[in-house]
Design a protein around this motif. Sequence first.
Motif, mmCIF file in Angstrom:
data_model
loop_
_atom_site.group_PDB
_atom_site.id
_atom_site.type_symbol
_atom_site.label_atom_id
_atom_site.label_comp_id
_atom_site.label_asym_id
_atom_site.label_seq_id
_atom_site.Cartn_x
_atom_site.Cartn_y
_atom_site.Cartn_z
ATOM 1 N N LEU A 120 0.831 -1.206 0.000
ATOM 2 C CA LEU A 120 0.000 0.000 0.000
ATOM 3 C C LEU A 120 0.872 1.265 0.000
ATOM 4 N N THR A 121 1.982 1.223 0.746
ATOM 5 C CA THR A 121 2.916 2.355 0.769
ATOM 6 C C THR A 121 3.531 2.575 -0.610
ATOM 7 N N LEU A 122 3.924 1.497 -1.280
ATOM 8 C CA LEU A 122 4.470 1.624 -2.636
ATOM 9 C C LEU A 122 3.438 2.189 -3.599
ATOM 10 N N LEU A 123 2.178 1.769 -3.440
ATOM 11 C CA LEU A 123 1.110 2.291 -4.294
ATOM 12 C C LEU A 123 0.893 3.789 -4.051
ATOM 13 N N ILE A 124 0.885 4.192 -2.798
ATOM 14 C CA ILE A 124 0.715 5.614 -2.472
ATOM 15 C C ILE A 124 1.895 6.430 -2.994
ATOM 16 N N THR A 125 3.110 5.877 -2.878
ATOM 17 C CA THR A 125 4.290 6.560 -3.410
ATOM 18 C C THR A 125 4.166 6.773 -4.912
ATOM 19 N N ARG A 126 3.712 5.759 -5.612
ATOM 20 C CA ARG A 126 3.549 5.863 -7.074
ATOM 21 C C ARG A 126 2.460 6.878 -7.430
ATOM 22 N N ILE A 127 1.366 6.877 -6.677
ATOM 23 C CA ILE A 127 0.284 7.837 -6.935
ATOM 24 C C ILE A 127 0.771 9.260 -6.697
ATOM 25 N N VAL A 128 1.527 9.479 -5.621
ATOM 26 C CA VAL A 128 2.048 10.815 -5.327
ATOM 27 C C VAL A 128 2.971 11.278 -6.445
ATOM 28 N N VAL A 153 0.025 13.217 -8.559
ATOM 29 C CA VAL A 153 0.044 14.515 -7.884
ATOM 30 C C VAL A 153 1.150 15.405 -8.457
ATOM 31 N N ILE A 154 2.391 14.908 -8.446
ATOM 32 C CA ILE A 154 3.517 15.754 -8.847
ATOM 33 C C ILE A 154 3.589 15.904 -10.362
ATOM 34 N N HIS A 155 3.709 14.766 -11.087
ATOM 35 C CA HIS A 155 3.859 14.845 -12.543
ATOM 36 C C HIS A 155 2.516 14.935 -13.259
ATOM 37 N N GLY A 156 1.432 14.941 -12.540
ATOM 38 C CA GLY A 156 0.116 15.097 -13.143
ATOM 39 C C GLY A 156 -0.484 16.441 -12.803
ATOM 40 N N PRO A 203 10.992 18.879 -12.113
ATOM 41 C CA PRO A 203 12.184 18.034 -12.158
ATOM 42 C C PRO A 203 11.966 16.700 -11.457
ATOM 43 N N LYS A 204 12.624 15.665 -11.994
ATOM 44 C CA LYS A 204 12.505 14.317 -11.441
ATOM 45 C C LYS A 204 13.034 14.256 -10.015
ATOM 46 N N LEU A 205 13.996 15.124 -9.696
ATOM 47 C CA LEU A 205 14.573 15.144 -8.352
ATOM 48 C C LEU A 205 13.506 15.402 -7.295
ATOM 49 N N ILE A 206 12.575 16.304 -7.577
ATOM 50 C CA ILE A 206 11.524 16.622 -6.602
ATOM 51 C C ILE A 206 10.619 15.418 -6.383
ATOM 52 N N SER A 207 10.206 14.764 -7.477
ATOM 53 C CA SER A 207 9.331 13.603 -7.315
ATOM 54 C C SER A 207 10.062 12.466 -6.603
ATOM 55 N N ASP A 208 11.358 12.294 -6.868
ATOM 56 C CA ASP A 208 12.116 11.245 -6.172
ATOM 57 C C ASP A 208 12.237 11.544 -4.683
ATOM 58 N N LEU A 226 10.197 13.445 -2.782
ATOM 59 C CA LEU A 226 8.897 13.281 -2.120
ATOM 60 C C LEU A 226 8.475 11.815 -2.071
ATOM 61 N N GLY A 227 8.798 11.055 -3.117
ATOM 62 C CA GLY A 227 8.504 9.625 -3.091
ATOM 63 C C GLY A 227 9.289 8.911 -1.999
ATOM 64 N N GLY A 228 10.555 9.302 -1.839
ATOM 65 C CA GLY A 228 11.367 8.730 -0.758
ATOM 66 C C GLY A 228 10.834 9.088 0.615
ATOM 67 N N LEU A 229 10.325 10.310 0.755
ATOM 68 C CA LEU A 229 9.744 10.732 2.032
ATOM 69 C C LEU A 229 8.485 9.929 2.361
ATOM 70 N N VAL A 230 7.621 9.724 1.364
ATOM 71 C CA VAL A 230 6.407 8.922 1.579
ATOM 72 C C VAL A 230 6.778 7.489 1.943
ATOM 73 N N LEU A 231 7.775 6.932 1.257
ATOM 74 C CA LEU A 231 8.221 5.569 1.552
ATOM 75 C C LEU A 231 8.794 5.472 2.972
ATOM 76 N N PHE A 232 9.570 6.462 3.384
ATOM 77 C CA PHE A 232 10.135 6.466 4.732
ATOM 78 C C PHE A 232 9.031 6.533 5.788
ATOM 79 N N ILE A 233 8.042 7.399 5.558
ATOM 80 C CA ILE A 233 6.921 7.501 6.506
ATOM 81 C C ILE A 233 6.158 6.176 6.575
ATOM 82 N N GLY A 234 5.971 5.530 5.424
ATOM 83 C CA GLY A 234 5.273 4.244 5.402
ATOM 84 C C GLY A 234 6.022 3.168 6.174
#
Length: 196
Positions: free
Chosen positions: A16-24, A28-31, A42-47, A49-57
């Motif tokens: 579920l965390t991986l799914l939320i990371t992908r959705i974000v 959210v970011i690239h959409g 930039p891809k750096l921002i999405s990476d 924020l994705g890492g932050l969501v994964l860490f929180i999960g």
Amino acid sequence: EVTLGQWVMAAFAFALTLLITRIVKREVIHGWLERRSGKDIPKLISDLLGGLVLFIGICAILALVFKRDITALLATGGASLMILGIALRDILLALFTGIILNVERPFRVGDRVRINDKWEGKIQGITWRTTILLTPNSELAYLPNLSLANAVILNMALPDTCSRRALDVVIDYDTSVESAERILYAAALGAAGVKH
């Protein structure tokens, strides 16, 4: 002791965390954010924020499913974010300055500007990190947005595109006054966008 039910619940929560990371990252970011700003993020921002969501999960899984104390993990994560912030300081400042320039819009693409009485030209593009300026000599200048944060910007396209310029014209002394007037008048009539 860790039971099989906890492992199944942890695997489900991680998926579920991986799914939320992908959705974000994708929706959210690239959409939504890219559509709203009209710029590529930039891809750096999405990476990041994705890492932050994964860490929180992962922290939530360890705390809620396995009932572990995550204080040390949070301290390590905070220290890592601090080191990453220091390492990416200039990039992040340029990025936030680019966001501010895109929100406040002191100039737009196509505007003639003068920046700090050093750069003058027509804005060709505004990205997250740089502003592209076409100088009167047909040179492209890539100005970092970080340098524009404290710059004095004179936008010659606002409130309208009318502006006054001083030109030095050299005409030979042996040319008559009437010929010089005709030459200057014909040049003014032939110039595009000149108001009389």
